[in-house]
Design an enzyme around this catalytic site. Structure first.
Site, short mmCIF file in Angstrom:
data_model
loop_
_atom_site.label_atom_id
_atom_site.label_comp_id
_atom_site.label_asym_id
_atom_site.label_seq_id
_atom_site.Cartn_x
_atom_site.Cartn_y
_atom_site.Cartn_z
N SER A 285 -10.04 -0.63 3.78
CA SER A 285 -9.82 -0.93 4.31
C SER A 285 -9.38 0.50 5.22
O SER A 285 -8.41 1.31 3.88
CB SER A 285 -8.41 -1.57 4.16
OG SER A 285 -8.96 -2.51 3.62
N ARG B 103 1.00 -1.69 0.06
CA ARG B 103 0.06 -0.12 0.24
C ARG B 103 0.52 1.05 -0.03
O ARG B 103 0.66 2.56 0.56
CB ARG B 103 -0.65 -0.01 1.42
CG ARG B 103 -1.90 -0.92 1.20
CD ARG B 103 -2.95 -0.71 0.26
NE ARG B 103 -3.81 -1.69 0.32
CZ ARG B 103 -4.28 -2.93 -0.16
NH1 ARG B 103 -2.58 -3.84 -0.08
NH2 ARG B 103 -5.11 -3.99 -0.54
N GLU C 46 -4.61 3.56 6.55
CA GLU C 46 -4.10 3.53 5.21
C GLU C 46 -4.33 4.91 4.05
O GLU C 46 -4.35 4.67 3.07
CB GLU C 46 -4.65 2.00 4.51
CG GLU C 46 -4.80 1.21 2.76
CD GLU C 46 -5.00 0.79 2.19
OE1 GLU C 46 -6.29 1.66 1.64
OE2 GLU C 46 -5.92 -0.24 2.37
N1 EPU Z 1 -10.69 -10.83 10.11
C1 EPU Z 1 -10.88 -10.91 11.33
N2 EPU Z 1 -12.39 -9.97 11.58
C2 EPU Z 1 -12.64 -8.91 10.58
C3 EPU Z 1 -11.64 -8.83 9.28
C4 EPU Z 1 -10.69 -9.71 9.87
O1 EPU Z 1 -10.15 -11.94 12.26
O2 EPU Z 1 -13.27 -8.55 10.68
C5 EPU Z 1 -9.53 -11.89 9.73
C6 EPU Z 1 -10.34 -12.17 8.86
O3 EPU Z 1 -10.65 -13.54 9.83
C7 EPU Z 1 -9.12 -12.78 8.53
C8 EPU Z 1 -7.88 -12.10 8.24
O4 EPU Z 1 -8.78 -11.40 9.58
O5 EPU Z 1 -8.06 -14.31 9.47
C9 EPU Z 1 -7.60 -11.57 6.81
O6 EPU Z 1 -9.15 -11.16 6.07
P1 EPU Z 1 -9.72 -10.14 5.37
O7 EPU Z 1 -9.32 -11.60 4.07
O8 EPU Z 1 -10.41 -9.94 5.37
O9 EPU Z 1 -8.22 -9.32 4.34
P2 EPU Z 1 -7.36 -8.12 5.54
O10 EPU Z 1 -6.23 -7.62 5.78
O11 EPU Z 1 -8.70 -7.31 6.01
C10 EPU Z 1 -6.91 -7.37 2.97
C11 EPU Z 1 -6.77 -5.76 2.09
C12 EPU Z 1 -8.14 -5.63 1.04
C13 EPU Z 1 -8.02 -6.81 0.90
C14 EPU Z 1 -7.75 -8.74 0.97
C15 EPU Z 1 -7.94 -9.83 0.37
C16 EPU Z 1 -4.95 -4.15 3.50
C17 EPU Z 1 -5.59 -3.12 4.96
N3 EPU Z 1 -6.91 -4.64 2.85
O12 EPU Z 1 -7.77 -7.52 4.07
O13 EPU Z 1 -8.00 -4.36 0.78
O14 EPU Z 1 -9.44 -7.21 -0.01
O15 EPU Z 1 -6.88 -7.94 1.79
O16 EPU Z 1 -7.04 -9.72 -0.42
O17 EPU Z 1 -4.83 -4.71 3.21
C18 EPU Z 1 -8.39 -2.05 1.06
O18 EPU Z 1 -7.15 -2.42 0.93
O19 EPU Z 1 -8.91 -1.07 0.59
C19 EPU Z 1 -8.44 -3.76 0.93
C20 EPU Z 1 -10.09 -4.35 1.01
#
Ligand code: EPU
Length: 338
Positions: free
Chosen positions: A237, A162, A333
């Site tokens: 995010s 990012r 972010e």
């Molecule tokens: N999780 C929780 N609770 C929540 C959200 C997530 O426990 O409320 C846990 C999930 O269970 C999982 C882990 O956190 O084990 C990761 O969650 P997720 O796969 O939803 O991805 P993320 O790390 O929360 C990132 C990106 C997203 C992108 C997704 C999928 C960042 C800041 N965000 O989210 O990007 O869509 O991975 O690749 O890196 C964005 O940048 O605006 C965005 C939406």
């Protein structure tokens, strides 16, 4: 030039924050952009395009340049690959759909990301196992000071998680006008390892995934988890996932053995901020019109009339709670415009 006065920016930012632009101009061509930048009566400018990665906290006094330059074309082609060039104002998801219609692979995992193409390199957009840098060839940007068009190669952009040079050393100095991406015409590299994609494909009975079925799976996952900005204001995010040293991670993991994490190649660890925020009890909470999304705690939402300051206050509250409970710092972010 058609410079409009005192217009609401609510329709121009996906958070739906109602602040005013003292002056606003829509840019549809590069010559027009050059001319506007030469106007001595507007020395301060504020660049806006898809408005999908910013939190506006007050009226904007600088001249708002709404970058809406359109156009896309194929600029290079071999038997296996193609380079496409898209102007900054092209909607990102429409570009992904167009590339899929042409049979080009590479963008399918980045389906349905809000915003425009010109802002994609700034934060090196990424999702479901891929980042923009993986398909990026170069971008053109206008030097705000000289109005010259400059080309930035992938190396020049210094992409990180990012992150890019447009958020660091070159911040506020250039306006990205177009982006060139290399895609595949055949032998597509299908990335289905991201857990949610595999599960989604399985549930649809897809045995041999294609670029189109992956795109459909990503769209379904995002629609399920992430709020649609046209229905509920948000900026994706709000925070980055924190990356911590092995020492910090070991202390954290001893106390939280069930936490999800990713170990990175350089020996550091990425911990999902959404999990940390959920553990602090914020998931689905609402404070006035500012809230934390019920299905993804990393996303802050505007239920209608929240001000940027209210969203920011909630963000601070969350940061403090995470710091207190886990001794881990989470940083935004989204670009906070103060
Ligand atoms: N999780 C929780 N609770 C929540 C959200 C997530 O426990 O409320 C846990 C999930 O269970 C999982 C882990 O956190 O084990 C990761 O969650 P997720 O796969 O939803 O991805 P993320 O790390 O929360 C990132 C990106 C997203 C992108 C997704 C999928 C960042 C800041 N965000 O989210 O990007 O869509 O991975 O690749 O890196 C964005 O940048 O605006 C965005 C939406």
């Amino acid at each position: 030039m058609n410079i409009q006065k005192n217009i609401s920016l609510k329709p121009y930012n996906t958070f739906g924050i109602d602040v005013k632009a003292h002056s606003f101009v829509e840019i549809t061509g590069l010559l027009q952009l050059q001319k506007i930048l030469q106007l001595s009566s507007y020395p301060e400018r504020f660049v806006l395009s898809g408005g999908s990665n910013m939190l506006l906290t007050k009226d904007v006094e600088a001249l708002v340049l709404y970058i809406n330059v359109k156009g896309k074309s194929i600029v290079q082609e071999t038997e296996d690959t193609v380079v496409i060039k898209a102007m900054a104002g092209e909607n990102w998801h429409q570009l992904v759909l167009w590339s899929l219609e042409q049979g080009f692979g590479g963008l399918e995992n980045l389906s349905l990301i809000p915003g425009n193409t010109g802002t994609a390199p700034i934060q090196n957009i990424g999702a479901y196992g891929i980042e923009l840098k993986d398909v990026f060839v170069s971008c053109e940007a206008m030097d705000i000071a000289t109005q010259e068009l400059v080309e930035f190669s992938k190396e020049d952009c210094r992409f990180g998680y990012r992150d890019s040079i447009f958020k660091t050393a070159k911040k506020g100095k250039y306006i990205i006008t177009s982006v060139s991406l290399q895609l595949t015409k055949r032998n597509h590299k299908l990335l289905t390892f991201y857990g949610a994609i595999e599960d989604e494909l399985k549930s649809k009975g897809v045995v041999h995934p294609t670029i189109n079925s992956i795109s459909e799976a990503v769209i379904a996952i995002r629609r399920h988890k992430l709020p649609d900005p046209s229905e509920l204001g948000n900026s994706g995010s709000f925070f980055k996932n924190p990356v911590v040293s092995k020492k910090t991670f070991d202390t954290f993991f001893k106390k939280n053995p069930n936490a999800p994490y990713y170990s990175l190649e350089d020996g550091t660890y990425k911990i999902p901020a959404g999990w940390l925020i959920e553990q602090c009890g914020f998931k689905g909470k609402r404070f006035g019109d500012a809230g934390v999304h019920e299905k993804q705690a990393l996303v802050l939402v505007n239920y209608g009339n929240a001000s940027g300051a209210e969203i920011l206050a909630l963000a601070h509250q969350i940061q403090e709670a995470v710091q207190k409970q886990f001794k881990i710092k989470i940083t935004p972010e989204v670009n906070i415009i103060r």
